[in-house]
Design a protein around this motif. Structure first.
Motif, short mmCIF file in Angstrom:
data_model
loop_
_atom_site.label_atom_id
_atom_site.label_comp_id
_atom_site.label_asym_id
_atom_site.label_seq_id
_atom_site.Cartn_x
_atom_site.Cartn_y
_atom_site.Cartn_z
N GLU A 113 -11.08 3.11 10.32
CA GLU A 113 -11.39 4.46 9.84
C GLU A 113 -10.38 4.94 8.79
N ASP A 114 -9.10 4.67 9.00
CA ASP A 114 -8.08 5.11 8.04
C ASP A 114 -7.79 4.04 6.99
N ARG A 115 -8.33 2.84 7.18
CA ARG A 115 -8.14 1.72 6.24
C ARG A 115 -6.65 1.44 6.01
N VAL A 116 -5.88 1.52 7.09
CA VAL A 116 -4.46 1.15 7.02
C VAL A 116 -4.36 -0.34 6.73
N PRO A 137 0.84 -1.21 0.00
CA PRO A 137 0.00 0.00 0.00
C PRO A 137 0.87 1.25 0.00
N THR A 138 0.24 2.41 0.05
CA THR A 138 0.98 3.67 0.06
C THR A 138 1.14 4.23 1.47
N GLU A 139 0.54 3.57 2.47
CA GLU A 139 0.62 4.04 3.85
C GLU A 139 1.09 2.93 4.76
N TYR A 140 2.02 3.25 5.64
CA TYR A 140 2.65 2.28 6.54
C TYR A 140 2.53 2.83 7.96
N LEU A 141 1.73 2.18 8.78
CA LEU A 141 1.52 2.61 10.17
C LEU A 141 2.59 2.00 11.07
N ILE A 142 3.24 2.86 11.85
CA ILE A 142 4.15 2.41 12.89
C ILE A 142 3.46 2.68 14.22
N ASP A 155 0.21 10.42 12.55
CA ASP A 155 -0.91 10.72 11.66
C ASP A 155 -1.98 9.62 11.71
N PHE A 156 -1.61 8.43 12.15
CA PHE A 156 -2.57 7.32 12.20
C PHE A 156 -2.94 6.92 13.63
#
Length: 319
Positions: A157-160, A132-137, A312-313
Motif C-alpha cells: 500500500e505504501d510502496r516502501v 528511495p526517499t522513504e526508509y521503513l524501520i 508512519d509506515f
C-alpha cells in the motif's frame, strides 16, 4: 596553499519509468577526461544552483528543466581545489537530450551505474539516485503473523522499497527466521532489506545490507561488509557522521529531528541544526525522529535523501 573553490551544479536526470539515469562522458582534454559524470557545470557568480543547472543543461544537452528538486550537496577535496557539487534530481524536462558539445551521453539502468568510472566527487550521487526517499524501520513486534501483515501492507500500500529489520528483543535464531520471511516479502515486492544486527549475520541471510547502531558504528575501524551490499548507520551528531564516512557507510539516518514518544528525554535538533550537519555529511542522509511522508519534501529541501520512520509506515492492514 589556499585551494580554489569551485561551485558546480549537476543533474540526476531520471527516466520517466524511474529505472535509468542519464550520464555523459567528460572530454579527454579536461580534468578527469574520459570518465563519466552527471551532466552540469560551473556556476556563474550571479547564479543559484538551479539557475545554473538550467543554463548548463540547455547548452550541453538541449533540454529544458520543467520540474526538479534538491538531491544532495557534496563537498569534495581534490589536491588543488575544493568542489561543492549542488545536485538536483530532474523529474520532468522537455526536449530529447543529446551531446550538443560532441560528448557521449547514455541512459544507464540505475543498478548498472556502478560499472561506469566516475570522478570521486560523483560517487555519493550514485548512492543517492539508487536510494528511495522513504526508509521503513520495522517495529518491535512480538507476534510473527502481525509482523508479516504490517510489513506486507507497507510494501504493497505504501510502496516502501527500503526496509530496516529492527528487532532487538529477539534472540538470534528467531531474528534469522524473521529475516528470511522479511527478505522473501521484500523480494516479492521489489524492495531491499537491511539487517539491524551483527554484520556477520549476512553470511546466514543474503539480505541487501546492514544497518549499524551508533554504538556498533563507533566501535568499528573499517567497513565490516562487502562493497556490493548497502551499509547504513544511525547517527546523532558530527562525530558519528565523521565515523560513518571514515568506515565507508553508503548512507545514514540522522536523529532526532523532532521529539519522539520513544525518547522524550532527548532534545531534538530541529531543521536548522539538521541542515548544518547534512551539508557536510558526504553521503545520503535520512531524517529520523517524528517524521512522516508529509515531511519528505521539506527534508529534501534541506539536503536530506528523504525520511525514515517506524510509526508512519507500520500499521495493521485494516488500519
Amino acid at each position: 596553499m589556499v585551494k580554489r573553490r569551485v561551485h558546480v551544479a549537476a543533474a540526476a536526470i531520471i527516466s520517466s519509468d524511474g529505472q535509468k539515469a542519464l550520464i555523459a562522458r567528460r572530454p579527454s582534454n579536461v580534468d578527469h577526461g574520459g570518465l563519466w559524470e552527471f551532466p552540469g557545470g560551473k556556476l556563474a557568480p550571479y547564479e543559484t544552483g538551479l539557475e545554473g543547472l538550467k543554463r548548463e543543461l540547455h547548452e550541453e544537452l538541449g533540454v529544458e528543466i520543467r520540474r526538479a528538486q534538491p538531491l544532495i550537496r557534496i563537498h569534495h577535496e581534490y589536491p588543488d581545489k575544493h568542489i561543492l557539487l549542488d545536485v538536483w534530481q530532474v523529474h520532468e524536462f522537455s526536449g530529447e537530450p543529446f551531446g550538443r558539445e560532441g560528448q557521449a551521453v547514455r541512459w544507464v539502468p540505475l543498478d548498472e551505474l556502478v560499472n561506469y568510472p566516475f570522478p570521486a566527487a560523483n560517487l555519493p550521487i550514485l548512492q543517492a539516485v539508487m536510494l528511495p526517499t522513504e526508509y521503513l524501520i520495522t517495529a518491535e513486534e512480538a507476534d510473527e503473523d502481525i509482523f508479516d501483515a504490517c510489513l506486507e501492507r507497507a510494501l504493497v500500500e505504501d510502496r516502501v522499497r527500503l526496509v530496516q529489520l529492527r528487532a532487538k528483543n529477539l534472540d538470534e535464531a528467531v531474528y534469522l527466521a524473521r529475516a528470511e520471511r522479511a527478505l522473501a516479502l521484500c523480494r516479492q515486492h521489489g524492495a531491499q532489506l537491511l539487517l539491524n544486527a551483527d554484520p556477520a549475520l549476512l553470511e546466514k541471510v543474503d539480505a541487501d545490507g546492514v544497518h549499524l547502531t551508533s554504538e556498533r558504528l563507533m566501535s568499528l575501524e573499517r567497513r565490516p561488509i562487502a562493497e556490493d551490499k548497502w551499509l547504513s548507520a544511525s547517527t546523532h551528531d558530527h562525530r558519528q557522521l565523521g565515523q560513518a564516512a571514515r568506515i565507508g557507510c553508503d548512507f545514514v539516518t540522522l536523529s532526532p529531528l523532532r521529539t519522539t514518544p520513544s525518547h522524550p528525554e532527548v532534545a531534538p535538533m530541529g531543521w536548522h541544526d539538521f541542515q548544518q550537519l547534512v551539508e557536510r555529511a558526504a553521503m545520503p542522509v535520512f531524517a529520523l525522529g517524528g517524521m512522516t511522508r508529509f515531511d519528505a519534501n521539506h527534508a529534501r529541501a534541506v539536503g536530506a535523501q528523504g525520511i525514515a520512520s517506524i510509526r508512519d509506515f507500520w500499521k495493521a492492514p485494516d488500519a
